[in-house]
Design a protein around this motif. Structure first.
Motif, PDB file in Angstrom:
ATOM      1  N   GLU A 118       0.834  -1.195   0.000  1.00  0.00           N
ATOM      2  CA  GLU A 118       0.000   0.000   0.000  1.00  0.00           C
ATOM      3  C   GLU A 118       0.870   1.247   0.000  1.00  0.00           C
ATOM      4  O   GLU A 118       1.702   1.448   0.883  1.00  0.00           O
ATOM      5  N   LYS A 120       1.229   4.576   1.053  1.00  0.00           N
ATOM      6  CA  LYS A 120       0.584   5.335   2.131  1.00  0.00           C
ATOM      7  C   LYS A 120       0.943   6.810   1.987  1.00  0.00           C
ATOM      8  O   LYS A 120       2.098   7.201   2.194  1.00  0.00           O
ATOM      9  N   SER A 151      -3.638   1.722  -3.156  1.00  0.00           N
ATOM     10  CA  SER A 151      -3.611   2.995  -2.438  1.00  0.00           C
ATOM     11  C   SER A 151      -5.008   3.598  -2.384  1.00  0.00           C
ATOM     12  O   SER A 151      -5.854   3.344  -3.252  1.00  0.00           O
TER      13      SER A 151
END
Length: 249
Positions: A118, A120, A151
């Motif tokens: 992910e 971030k 994301s």
């Protein structure tokens, strides 16, 4: 899109921030624990320190998961590397250090694990700089069938797709708390592989619609066995869990 779908064999469960129910989240220890428990994939968060070093970390600051405090954007690696990021979880993890992206990718490659990474993007951070620092390293370290980049931040996802225009070369996942009405249009424009949704805000009709589409459906963060069984019945492809073994026992 069929080629990338056939290559990426997502397991039914993915360990959230490593095996975060049993080890400090987003650490090398958590990934080793996930591997030891038999989990093939992990979900991890990546950000940049103030000096541009990509590190595996979730929060905008270090207070919750370390023995110090401060914002990532104000830390350099020399300082961050000295933090104890394990003792807050349990004294048996005292001395655990923050993992750089490079260290984590090397471990995942060594263990043959898959990664949902992910991107971030916390408030005030540069999404494009994150993508440019992270994506080439991730793609060089892991084969594309073992890498899924997701994301909440559309700037980051669009930057990733510009960097790698071919959807067959890079699987991208759209993260949402709640499925937007125009999800099909958004996924099509991005050339997405998957949608990642908060299971608590997902409805049966929505799950069925995504399951019937060209996109994979993942749900986070599922720690309830009954919820997991229901989501499987709804056609969810994979769930992200702090303790995946508990769901399948």
């Amino acid at each position: 899109m069929s080629d990338i779908f056939s290559r990426i064999a997502l397991p039914a469960t993915i360990a959230h921030r490593g095996l975060s129910a049993h080890a400090p989240e987003n650490t090398l220890a958590a990934v080793k624990a996930a591997h030891a428990a038999g989990h093939a994939w992990v979900e991890l968060d990546v950000q940049l320190l103030g000096d541009g070093t990509p590190i595996i970390w979730h929060d905008a600051g270090v207070r919750r998961c370390s023995n110090s405090r401060g914002k990532l954007k104000k830390l350099n690696w020399e300082v961050a590397s000295r933090l104890d990021v394990g003792r807050w979880f349990d004294t048996t993890f005292s001395g655990e250090r923050m993992a750089t992206l490079e260290e984590m990718l090397a471990l995942l490659d060594e263990l043959g694990m898959g990664l949902n990474l992910e991107l971030k993007v916390n408030r005030g951070r540069d999404a494009s700089a994150l993508v440019e620092s992270v994506l080439p390293a991730a793609m060089q370290s892991l084969p594309r069938e073992r890498l899924l980049v997701s994301s909440f931040d559309m700037t980051a996802l669009n930057a990733a797709r510009r960097l790698v225009p071919d959807p067959q070369a890079l699987a991208l996942g759209l993260l949402y708390e709640k499925l937007p009405r125009d999800w099909e249009d958004r996924a099509s424009r991005l050339g997405a592989f998957s949608l990642h949704l908060d299971w608590r805000r997902l409805k049966l009709a929505q799950a069925q619609a995504v399951a019937a589409s060209d996109y994979r459906l993942l749900c986070y963060t599922v720690n309830d066995t009954q919820a997991y069984q229901r989501l499987c019945q709804w056609g969810v492809d994979a769930v992200i869990s702090d303790d995946p073994g508990r769901l399948t026992r």
